[in-house]
Design a protein around this motif. Structure first.
Motif, PDB file in Angstrom:
ATOM      1  N   SER A   1       0.869  -3.429   6.887  1.00 17.10           N
ATOM      2  CA  SER A   1      -0.179  -4.259   6.306  1.00 17.10           C
ATOM      3  C   SER A   1      -0.293  -4.457   5.174  1.00 17.10           C
ATOM      4  CB  SER A   1      -1.462  -3.644   6.900  1.00 17.10           C
ATOM      5  OG  SER A   1      -1.559  -2.022   6.186  1.00 17.10           O
TER       6      SER A   1
ATOM      7  N   ASP B   1      -3.891  -9.545   5.148  1.00 19.43           N
ATOM      8  CA  ASP B   1      -5.453 -10.076   4.942  1.00 19.43           C
ATOM      9  C   ASP B   1      -5.430 -10.618   3.387  1.00 19.43           C
ATOM     10  OD1 ASP B   1      -5.448  -8.865   7.437  1.00 19.43           O
ATOM     11  OD2 ASP B   1      -6.165  -6.963   6.787  1.00 19.43           O
TER      12      ASP B   1
ATOM     13  N   GLU C   1      -7.310 -11.652   8.334  1.00 22.35           N
ATOM     14  CA  GLU C   1      -8.753 -10.865   8.097  1.00 22.35           C
ATOM     15  C   GLU C   1      -8.925 -11.626   6.664  1.00 22.35           C
ATOM     16  OE1 GLU C   1      -9.711  -6.936   8.409  1.00 22.35           O
ATOM     17  OE2 GLU C   1      -8.915  -6.701  10.143  1.00 22.35           O
TER      18      GLU C   1
ATOM     19  N   ARG D   1     -15.095   0.359   3.002  1.00 26.33           N
ATOM     20  CA  ARG D   1     -14.938  -0.289   4.211  1.00 26.33           C
ATOM     21  C   ARG D   1     -13.108  -0.335   4.654  1.00 26.33           C
ATOM     22  NH1 ARG D   1     -17.182  -4.588   3.386  1.00 26.33           N
ATOM     23  NH2 ARG D   1     -15.363  -5.911   3.314  1.00 26.33           N
ATOM     24  N   LEU D   2     -12.460  -0.580   3.551  1.00 25.96           N
ATOM     25  CA  LEU D   2     -11.074  -0.792   3.796  1.00 25.96           C
ATOM     26  C   LEU D   2     -10.140   0.324   3.234  1.00 25.96           C
ATOM     27  CD1 LEU D   2     -11.033  -4.561   2.202  1.00 25.96           C
ATOM     28  CD2 LEU D   2     -11.283  -3.655   4.516  1.00 25.96           C
ATOM     29  N   ARG D   3     -11.150   1.400   3.023  1.00 21.43           N
ATOM     30  CA  ARG D   3     -10.128   2.622   2.434  1.00 21.43           C
ATOM     31  C   ARG D   3      -8.844   3.051   3.131  1.00 21.43           C
ATOM     32  NH1 ARG D   3     -12.688   7.998  -0.370  1.00 21.43           N
ATOM     33  NH2 ARG D   3     -10.789   8.849  -0.782  1.00 21.43           N
TER      34      ARG D   3
ATOM     35  N   ARG E   1      -6.125   1.416   4.488  1.00 26.60           N
ATOM     36  CA  ARG E   1      -5.959   0.583   5.471  1.00 26.60           C
ATOM     37  C   ARG E   1      -4.543  -0.277   5.088  1.00 26.60           C
ATOM     38  NH1 ARG E   1     -10.075  -3.623   7.778  1.00 26.60           N
ATOM     39  NH2 ARG E   1      -8.199  -4.461   8.362  1.00 26.60           N
ATOM     40  N   TYR E   2      -4.004  -0.122   3.769  1.00 33.98           N
ATOM     41  CA  TYR E   2      -3.044  -1.043   3.239  1.00 33.98           C
ATOM     42  C   TYR E   2      -1.701  -0.143   2.829  1.00 33.98           C
ATOM     43  CZ  TYR E   2      -6.416  -4.554   4.342  1.00 33.98           C
ATOM     44  OH  TYR E   2      -7.240  -5.444   4.905  1.00 33.98           O
ATOM     45  N   ASP E   3      -0.429  -0.732   3.167  1.00 34.67           N
ATOM     46  CA  ASP E   3       0.588  -0.419   2.684  1.00 34.67           C
ATOM     47  C   ASP E   3       0.871  -1.027   1.031  1.00 34.67           C
ATOM     48  OD1 ASP E   3       1.554   1.468   4.808  1.00 34.67           O
ATOM     49  OD2 ASP E   3       1.476  -0.520   5.741  1.00 34.67           O
TER      50      ASP E   3
ATOM     51  N   VAL F   1      -7.923   1.356  -1.464  1.00 36.93           N
ATOM     52  CA  VAL F   1      -7.778   0.866  -0.065  1.00 36.93           C
ATOM     53  C   VAL F   1      -6.175   1.079   0.105  1.00 36.93           C
ATOM     54  CG1 VAL F   1      -9.308  -0.883  -0.552  1.00 36.93           C
ATOM     55  CG2 VAL F   1      -7.218  -1.487  -1.199  1.00 36.93           C
TER      56      VAL F   1
ATOM     57  N   ARG G   1      -2.725   3.091   1.160  1.00 39.01           N
ATOM     58  CA  ARG G   1      -2.577   4.467   1.573  1.00 39.01           C
ATOM     59  C   ARG G   1      -1.609   5.260   0.682  1.00 39.01           C
ATOM     60  NH1 ARG G   1      -0.624   1.231   7.148  1.00 39.01           N
ATOM     61  NH2 ARG G   1      -2.745   0.944   8.120  1.00 39.01           N
TER      62      ARG G   1
END
Length: 334
Positions: A116, A141, A160, A174-176, A178-180, A204, A206
């Motif tokens: 992501s 996103d 998104e 909200r997005l904590r 979630r992303y690489d 946000v 990882r």
């Protein structure tokens, strides 16, 4: 006996678009400030000018006084965005912009295959569109303060769409984690609080994820040569210009390992042609038409010199890639 008259107090005219002027650096707190540049709005030609100050200790460059929330909203309205895009199209063709996005994506193709990716300040999401060629299995996103990101969602360029800034209250929570990968291509200079935006970007990500930041370089020699006509000063929308050393130190302080710094590949060859276009923006249309051949010459000179200038202090941007350490301490979210 005549009553004495109180001395008249001279004040600056009130501008609802500008905050009060600050006396210290927003990055390090030093009070050793100097005015680096003043320039008017090149598109709307509103009365007055915008000022960039430079810190004498850390070299951070920032708009002072800064735009108020009202001014910020005005300069991010869709109508102003369209004017800015039309202005930029005189300097860079759609094909040139697409080629730059593709080159940036190719330069990042050595990253571990991410699941992501969040592109911050994505605009029309042309970078995610180009990056899908090199990351076909990645979910992209987009986040942007304008409605362009919502149109990008409708056009299928992102999966998104998020409106605002990462440091907008509640967004990072909200997005904590979630992303690489989180990328910020020419976004951080627009953020009202760049340090908060960086903290939110790491929130946000990882653990072990990568942050990519590309911004104008305030140390570019063209800034001194061209003065207020240097395109990357970007007034009134550019609120902060961060030296590479400051950005690197901040990311290391927040628990990152800086893997790559690049001052050459991000250089965009438009300094001379943009300066001439800006200088002529207030001129009569007939004069602008007569000067069109000069603009073409400046554009050709920008591109002819680019293979050299990108490896010299005339390079106008830099890119930094950092990895969020797995043992990075959790920080409060905006």
């Amino acid at each position: 006996m005549q009553p004495s008259l109180a001395p008249t107090q001279v004040t600056e005219p009130y501008d609802p678009f500008l905050e009060p002027r600050r006396e210290d650096c927003p990055w390090c707190g030093s009070r050793r400030l100097r005015t680096r540049m003043r320039a008017p709005d090149p598109l709307r030609h509103r009365p007055g000018s915008h000022t960039l100050d430079e810190c004498g200790d850390c070299a951070h460059v920032f708009q002072n006084p800064r735009l108020t929330a009202e001014g910020f909203a005005f300069y991010h309205r869709d109508s102003y965005e369209r004017q800015l895009e039309e202005f930029a199209e005189r300097l860079r063709s759609v094909r040139t912009v697409r080629r730059r996005h593709r080159a940036a994506a190719h330069a990042l193709s050595a990253l571990p295959d991410p699941e992501s990716w969040l592109d911050v300040g994505t605009g029309h999401a042309h970078f995610p569109e180009a990056a899908k060629e090199f990351f076909p299995y990645t979910s992209f996103d987009g986040l942007d303060p304008t409605a362009r990101v919502e149109q990008a969602l409708l056009d299928g360029r992102v999966e998104e769409a998020h409106r605002g800034y990462l440091s907008t209250p509640g967004t990072a929570a909200r997005l904590r984690a979630r992303y690489d990968v989180v990328s910020m291509f020419h976004h951080l200079q627009h953020a009202p609080e760049p340090r908060a935006e960086l903290r939110a970007a790491l929130a946000v990500l990882r653990p072990g994820g990568h942050l990519v930041v590309e911004v104008p370089d305030p140390r570019c020699a063209f800034a001194a040569l061209l003065g207020r006509w240097w395109w990357s000063y970007g007034q009134p929308r550019h609120l902060h210009l961060l030296p590479l050393a400051n950005l690197r130190a901040e990311l290391e302080r927040q628990g990152c390992t800086v893997l790559v710094t690049d001052r050459s590949a991000p250089h965009a060859p438009y300094d001379l042609s943009a300066a001439l276009t800006l200088a002529l923006s207030h001129a009569h249309p007939l004069l602008r038409a007569a000067a069109a051949p000069l603009t073409d010459v400046a554009w050709a000179l920008d591109h002819a010199l680019a293979p050299l200038t990108r490896h010299t202090p005339f390079s106008n941007a830099y890119r930094l890639v950092a990895r969020k350490n797995t043992d990075a301490a959790a920080r409060p979210l905006p």
